[in-house]
Design an enzyme around this catalytic site. Structure first.
Site, PDB file in Angstrom:
ATOM      1  N   ASN A  50      40.857  17.348   5.416  1.00  0.00           N
ATOM      2  CA  ASN A  50      40.209  17.256   4.096  1.00  0.00           C
ATOM      3  C   ASN A  50      41.293  17.314   3.010  1.00  0.00           C
ATOM      4  OD1 ASN A  50      39.070  18.174   1.604  1.00  0.00           O
ATOM      5  ND2 ASN A  50      37.185  18.676   2.680  1.00  0.00           N
ATOM      6  N   HIS A  92      41.998  19.160  -1.934  1.00  0.00           N
ATOM      7  CA  HIS A  92      42.780  20.061  -2.784  1.00  0.00           C
ATOM      8  C   HIS A  92      44.147  19.512  -3.182  1.00  0.00           C
ATOM      9  CE1 HIS A  92      39.466  22.645  -2.900  1.00  0.00           C
ATOM     10  NE2 HIS A  92      39.406  22.704  -1.587  1.00  0.00           N
ATOM     11  N   ARG A 121      46.823  18.941 -13.907  1.00  0.00           N
ATOM     12  CA  ARG A 121      47.697  18.428 -14.964  1.00  0.00           C
ATOM     13  C   ARG A 121      47.291  17.051 -15.469  1.00  0.00           C
ATOM     14  NH1 ARG A 121      53.082  20.590 -15.664  1.00  0.00           N
ATOM     15  NH2 ARG A 121      52.625  22.775 -15.917  1.00  0.00           N
ATOM     16  N   HIS A 170      35.482  15.066  -0.361  1.00  0.00           N
ATOM     17  CA  HIS A 170      34.205  15.445  -0.976  1.00  0.00           C
ATOM     18  C   HIS A 170      34.185  14.914  -2.409  1.00  0.00           C
ATOM     19  CE1 HIS A 170      31.214  19.014  -1.794  1.00  0.00           C
ATOM     20  NE2 HIS A 170      30.752  17.853  -2.225  1.00  0.00           N
ATOM     21  N   ARG A 223      32.534  15.198  -5.487  1.00  0.00           N
ATOM     22  CA  ARG A 223      31.559  16.096  -6.134  1.00  0.00           C
ATOM     23  C   ARG A 223      30.952  15.439  -7.359  1.00  0.00           C
ATOM     24  NH1 ARG A 223      30.803  21.479  -5.640  1.00  0.00           N
ATOM     25  NH2 ARG A 223      31.675  22.396  -3.764  1.00  0.00           N
ATOM     26  N   ARG A 252      35.457  17.243  -9.738  1.00  0.00           N
ATOM     27  CA  ARG A 252      36.501  18.236 -10.034  1.00  0.00           C
ATOM     28  C   ARG A 252      37.786  17.985  -9.239  1.00  0.00           C
ATOM     29  NH1 ARG A 252      33.762  23.572  -7.386  1.00  0.00           N
ATOM     30  NH2 ARG A 252      32.061  22.884  -8.714  1.00  0.00           N
ATOM     31  N   HIS A 253      37.671  17.322  -8.097  1.00  0.00           N
ATOM     32  CA  HIS A 253      38.921  16.973  -7.393  1.00  0.00           C
ATOM     33  C   HIS A 253      38.962  15.471  -7.066  1.00  0.00           C
ATOM     34  CE1 HIS A 253      36.268  18.144  -4.117  1.00  0.00           C
ATOM     35  NE2 HIS A 253      36.482  19.439  -4.251  1.00  0.00           N
ATOM     36  N   GLU A 279      32.053  13.498   2.177  1.00  0.00           N
ATOM     37  CA  GLU A 279      31.124  14.604   1.915  1.00  0.00           C
ATOM     38  C   GLU A 279      30.478  14.379   0.557  1.00  0.00           C
ATOM     39  OE1 GLU A 279      33.311  18.226   1.987  1.00  0.00           O
ATOM     40  OE2 GLU A 279      33.763  18.076   4.102  1.00  0.00           O
ATOM     41  N   THR A 319      31.669  24.823  -1.169  1.00  0.00           N
ATOM     42  CA  THR A 319      30.317  24.702  -0.611  1.00  0.00           C
ATOM     43  C   THR A 319      29.920  26.039   0.025  1.00  0.00           C
ATOM     44  OG1 THR A 319      30.979  22.445  -0.100  1.00  0.00           O
ATOM     45  CG2 THR A 319      28.849  23.174   0.750  1.00  0.00           C
ATOM     46  N   GLU A 332      27.365  19.393  11.229  1.00  0.00           N
ATOM     47  CA  GLU A 332      28.624  20.113  11.048  1.00  0.00           C
ATOM     48  C   GLU A 332      28.245  21.564  10.805  1.00  0.00           C
ATOM     49  OE1 GLU A 332      31.909  18.451   8.943  1.00  0.00           O
ATOM     50  OE2 GLU A 332      32.570  20.409   8.224  1.00  0.00           O
ATOM     51  N   HIS A 336      35.021  24.647   7.556  1.00  0.00           N
ATOM     52  CA  HIS A 336      35.015  25.489   6.368  1.00  0.00           C
ATOM     53  C   HIS A 336      35.773  26.802   6.618  1.00  0.00           C
ATOM     54  CE1 HIS A 336      33.991  27.026   2.463  1.00  0.00           C
ATOM     55  NE2 HIS A 336      33.520  25.832   2.179  1.00  0.00           N
ATOM     56  N   GLY A 337      36.856  26.921   5.874  1.00  0.00           N
ATOM     57  CA  GLY A 337      37.618  28.174   5.895  1.00  0.00           C
ATOM     58  C   GLY A 337      38.533  28.345   7.091  1.00  0.00           C
ATOM     59  N   GLY A 347      40.683  21.728   5.442  1.00  0.00           N
ATOM     60  CA  GLY A 347      41.370  21.275   4.243  1.00  0.00           C
ATOM     61  C   GLY A 347      42.165  22.344   3.524  1.00  0.00           C
ATOM     62  N   HIS A 348      41.458  23.273   2.898  1.00  0.00           N
ATOM     63  CA  HIS A 348      42.092  24.195   1.960  1.00  0.00           C
ATOM     64  C   HIS A 348      43.302  24.905   2.558  1.00  0.00           C
ATOM     65  CE1 HIS A 348      42.502  27.962  -0.389  1.00  0.00           C
ATOM     66  NE2 HIS A 348      42.265  27.145  -1.400  1.00  0.00           N
TER      67      HIS A 348
HETATM   68  N1  PXP Z   1      33.383  20.785   5.923  1.00  0.00           N
HETATM   69  C1  PXP Z   1      32.600  20.740   4.808  1.00  0.00           C
HETATM   70  C2  PXP Z   1      31.234  20.189   4.934  1.00  0.00           C
HETATM   71  C3  PXP Z   1      33.092  21.191   3.566  1.00  0.00           C
HETATM   72  O1  PXP Z   1      32.286  21.143   2.472  1.00  0.00           O
HETATM   73  C4  PXP Z   1      34.426  21.646   3.484  1.00  0.00           C
HETATM   74  C5  PXP Z   1      34.969  22.055   2.161  1.00  0.00           C
HETATM   75  O2  PXP Z   1      35.020  20.950   1.311  1.00  0.00           O
HETATM   76  C6  PXP Z   1      35.193  21.637   4.654  1.00  0.00           C
HETATM   77  C7  PXP Z   1      34.648  21.229   5.866  1.00  0.00           C
HETATM   78  C8  PXP Z   1      36.624  22.068   4.661  1.00  0.00           C
HETATM   79  O3  PXP Z   1      36.681  23.415   4.311  1.00  0.00           O
HETATM   80  P1  PXP Z   1      38.099  24.061   3.985  1.00  0.00           P
HETATM   81  O4  PXP Z   1      38.653  23.311   2.829  1.00  0.00           O
HETATM   82  O5  PXP Z   1      37.764  25.477   3.699  1.00  0.00           O
HETATM   83  O6  PXP Z   1      38.951  23.893   5.214  1.00  0.00           O
END
Ligand code: PXP
Length: 250
Positions: free
Chosen positions: A10, A13, A21, A46, A48, A52-53, A73, A104, A154, A197-198, A219-220
């Site tokens: 992902n 970010h 910037r 994603h 949005r 925002r990104h 997404e 999310t 997912e 996620h996370g 991603g993050h």
């Molecule tokens: N899967 C979904 C559906 C998400 O919304 C996100 C966050 O955008 C991710 C995976 C990835 O999460 P993370 O950025 O925390 O790894």
């Protein structure tokens, strides 16, 4: 036999930092090229509602410049539906979206929005876009996802990731068990099971070891870790951990 576990990177970010910037640097599409070279199996972005990104032009460029499958997404809105039909990503991961949230926060409530999700999914599937529903690992939501004809679920791994940060072993085991059971139920209903996620280096192995899960979207953590070790190294390391955990299950 345990299936191969795909990694979706992902790139949201990278765009977050760019947008801090304005301007064009750092370029999320450059990150997608790098992710591809480092062993990613897909790119996730994603779009949005508040942009925002990731921006609309990022999505157009991802389709034009990147060969890897795109997992887009998005929220279930008319605007996003039109964008998806225009760009025809390989999959759309439908997520709940609240403007004030930082990320999310929870999964979709499929059970409570049956008809709407059904119609939206059909519209995408008619154009050969696979439909993925981002849900909490809860039996009623998984069953409802199968009922609306989703291709993929997912499973939201956020509660597991948060439990891990808390260090509370009971909570960690409980959340991991929910993911394990959710993956089993989803697979038995004929759904393709993803999770995300996370996730990061400390948390990915236990999730990667769940044999019914065939894709992780991360991603993050990867983008954050890239500050210290570089994006290529951070993707290669998560790939290594995923492969190792997967090999141990077969
Ligand atoms: N899967 C979904 C559906 C998400 O919304 C996100 C966050 O955008 C991710 C995976 C990835 O999460 P993370 O950025 O925390 O790894």
């Amino acid at each position: 036999m345990t299936e191969f576990l795909r990694l979706g990177v992902n790139i949201d970010h990278v765009a977050t930092i760019r947008n801090a910037r304005g301007g064009a640097h750092p370029d999320p599409i450059k990150a997608a090229h790098l992710a591809s070279a480092a062993g990613a199996d897909g790119i996730t972005a994603h779009l949005r509602e508040d942009r925002r990104h990731i921006s609309d032009s990022d999505i157009a460029r991802l389709r034009a410049e990147i060969d890897l499958p795109l997992n887009l997404e998005m929220a279930i809105t008319e605007e996003m539906g039109k964008i998806a039909l225009r760009h025809k990503p390989n999959a759309c991961c439908l997520v709940p979206e609240k403007r004030q949230e930082i990320t999310t926060e929870g999964g979709l409530d499929i059970a409570g929005n049956n008809n709407r999700i059904n119609d939206f999914s059909l519209m995408l599937q008619e154009k050969k876009i696979r439909v993925s529903l981002f849900i909490d690992p809860v039996e009623a939501q998984i069953q409802a996802s199968a009922n609306v004809g989703a291709d993929i679920i997912e499973l939201h791994a956020g509660a597991y990731s948060e439990a891990f940060i808390s260090g509370d072993q009971k909570r960690i085991s409980h959340e991991l068990e929910k993911l394990r059971i959710g993956a089993e139920i989803g697979h038995s209903l004929g759904l393709e099971v993803h999770a995300g996620h996370g996730l990061g280096f400390d948390t990915v192995s236990a999730v990667a070891a769940i044999p019914q899960i065939v894709e992780l979207n991360i991603g993050h953590f990867l983008i954050g870790e890239a500050i210290f070790i570089g994006l290529e190294a951070s993707i290669k390391e998560i790939r290594r951990l995923m492969n190792k955990a997967r090999a141990a299950t077969s």
